[in-house]
Scaffold this active site. Structure first.
Site, mmCIF file in Angstrom:
data_model
loop_
_atom_site.group_PDB
_atom_site.id
_atom_site.type_symbol
_atom_site.label_atom_id
_atom_site.label_comp_id
_atom_site.label_asym_id
_atom_site.label_seq_id
_atom_site.Cartn_x
_atom_site.Cartn_y
_atom_site.Cartn_z
ATOM 1 N N ARG A 189 0.793 -1.228 0.000
ATOM 2 C CA ARG A 189 0.000 0.000 0.000
ATOM 3 C C ARG A 189 0.825 1.278 0.000
ATOM 4 O O ARG A 189 0.373 2.307 -0.520
ATOM 5 C CB ARG A 189 -0.901 0.005 1.256
ATOM 6 N N GLY A 213 -5.323 5.016 12.502
ATOM 7 C CA GLY A 213 -6.389 4.553 11.612
ATOM 8 C C GLY A 213 -6.455 5.391 10.350
ATOM 9 O O GLY A 213 -6.720 4.868 9.260
ATOM 10 N N TRP A 220 -3.574 4.421 8.108
ATOM 11 C CA TRP A 220 -3.813 3.131 7.452
ATOM 12 C C TRP A 220 -4.362 3.350 6.050
ATOM 13 O O TRP A 220 -4.059 2.589 5.132
ATOM 14 C CB TRP A 220 -4.792 2.311 8.286
ATOM 15 N N HIS A 221 -5.173 4.398 5.869
ATOM 16 C CA HIS A 221 -5.729 4.684 4.552
ATOM 17 C C HIS A 221 -4.671 5.198 3.590
ATOM 18 O O HIS A 221 -4.820 5.071 2.374
ATOM 19 C CB HIS A 221 -6.850 5.723 4.668
ATOM 20 N N GLY A 222 -3.613 5.781 4.115
ATOM 21 C CA GLY A 222 -2.541 6.306 3.270
ATOM 22 C C GLY A 222 -1.629 7.213 4.066
ATOM 23 O O GLY A 222 -2.080 7.922 4.978
#
Length: 474
Positions: free
Chosen positions: A103, A324, A327-329
């Protein structure tokens, strides 16, 4: 740049996905009498699903899952605390390394940590993000370390559960031990289960194509890409439209995943519970992306030390939500999004603690106001979540702050879809349940025909089924 892509993805909601699911369904229940055959078919389906995105997945995922399985055997066998901590630490390291490499490789390259003449060898992107796989995989070893679940001695059962294809793209995040237990029970779906499964799949596909994708294509993407071309009113409306797009896109995927699970005798957890009707941000996170918020609470927040001090329970909420967000970017926008939610959760907890447990129940008007205020705050944070970067987020805020009027970009059809999707947020749960039960009571051929009509309509209307789900990129 070495970017790994696949043009015809087996994306939930596409015709190809439904053909794939139907094939797995008939093959699975044809061999249902044998547990070995059932698990083998599930594993084969999982790997075939992954291989459609990249052939290397049929090696990568089994290898990583086998490492976790082996560490799980050690956690089941050994009692020494130091050894158990070492085993679970290896699992966390392996899965986080997989998460980062699949990611966030671009972020590491941008930091100059890899020599420039070698950067091109590392500049690649996985076509199927493994964020949800890694979170699901970690539930197994951490639960065993905490002795919160029973492990399995079957490698086949573990591989089938941890890579279960309905949950692989965007959840819902399900504890591996729960999936293993459900596979062992061999729950044969009843006629009602089949009807509910078809209803979930059809409603999820409709949410995705006719609401989420329509709002994205006709307003959200245009305004967020070039906010300076639109008035403040249109920019604000685009933010509200994005809140609806994200909800119907993500809940639509969850509906399809839960329906697919039901067809295979697996009950996947509910992931949304009318979140935009929450009266505070803590309630919002009990209703929004429930499996993710539960994961953050159970595996991250509870692991932060110092809960008995006065400050750490509040600081822990901020730390949890910032992580959190990241975690998305690895971007400032996601960090700010997480920080805003973390601070709001801490303030909400402090306010509720100061009032005590015996405070009077709020009046309907008070609850309506708090729901409105909470929704406005959530929409404000969505600006950072959606924007490509801080400059773009600032541009959106400036346009909204300009207070300029004008709705030239809003067609009558777009206005109708906006009003309809907003109204759907207020549909009572009982109506939804009644509609599902009514559909489940219909003859099978009517249910199948309805699903075929929905699929055909989606394919005819501009090919919107090929638009990726928002959370599939995470």
């Amino acid at each position: 740049m070495h970017t790994l892509r696949y043009n015809m993805q087996v994306q939930a909601g596409s015709a190809l996905y439904f053909v794939f699911l139907a094939s797995v369904f008939f093959l699975y229940w044809t061999c249902a009498a044998s547990r070995l055959a059932r698990l083998s078919i599930i594993l084969a389906a999982n790997l075939l699903f992954c291989a459609h995105y990249g052939i290397f997945y049929i090696v990568l995922i089994p290898v990583c899952a086998t490492i976790d399985y082996s560490l799980g055997l050690g956690l089941m066998r050994f009692r020494a605390p130091a050894l158990r901590r070492f085993l679970v630490a290896i699992s966390i390291l392996v899965n986080l390394s997989l998460l980062v490499s699949s990611r966030h490789m671009g972020w590491f390259l941008s930091q100059g940590w890899i020599p420039a003449h070698r950067a091109s060898d590392w500049d690649w992107v996985f076509p199927l993000g493994l964020s949800f796989y890694t979170f699901q995989a970690l539930t197994y070893t951490i639960d065993l370390f905490r002795r919160d679940a029973e492990g399995t001695s079957s490698l086949l059962a573990h591989l089938s559960a941890v890579s279960f294809f309905p949950t692989l793209q965007a959840g819902p995040i399900t504890r591996v031990a729960d999936l293993v237990a459900q596979f062992a029970k061999r729950r044969v779906p009843t006629r009602a289960d089949g009807g509910r499964a078809f209803f979930l799949i059809a409603s999820g596909a409709l949410k995705k194509a006719f609401i989420a994708d329509f709002l994205a294509e006709n307003l959200v993407n245009r305004v967020f890409d070039t906010p300076n071309l639109y008035s403040g009113a249109q920019s604000l409306l685009a933010v509200y439209a994005y809140s609806l797009q994200l909800y119907f896109d993500f809940s639509g995927y969850t509906d399809i995943a839960r329906g697919a699970g039901l067809l295979l005798g697996v009950d996947l957890p509910k992931n949304f519970d009318r979140p935009y009707l929450s009266a505070n941000i803590a309630e919002f996170w009990r209703r929004w992306h429930i499996s993710f918020s539960n994961w953050l609470r159970d595996y991250l927040y509870y692991s932060i030390p110092g809960k008995r001090t006065r400050i750490m329970p509040y600081l822990g909420l901020v730390i949890t939500m910032v992580l959190g967000g990241l975690w998305h970017g690895f971007t400032w926008t996601f960090a700010i999004w997480g920080l805003l939610h973390g601070v709001a959760l801490a303030v909400t907890r402090g306010w509720q603690s100061s009032r005590g447990r015996n405070h009077p129940k709020p009046s309907p008007w008070t609850r309506a106001w708090t729901i409105f205020a909470t929704y406005q705050f959530v929409c404000f944070t969505w600006i950072f979540f959606r924007a490509a970067g801080l400059p773009e987020a600032w541009q959106m805020l400036q346009r909204i702050g300009s207070l300029t009027l004008g709705l030239e970009a809003v067609s009558p059809l777009l206005a109708a879809v906006l009003l309809l999707s907003a109204a759907m947020l207020f549909v009572p749960k009982e109506w939804y349940t009644r509609a599902m039960d009514t559909f489940a009571a219909c003859p099978f051929y009517i249910q199948a025909a309805a699903l075929l009509v929905v699929t055909g309509a989606i394919q005819l209307l501009g090919g919107r089924a090929n638009v990726a789900f928002v959370y599939s990129r995470f």
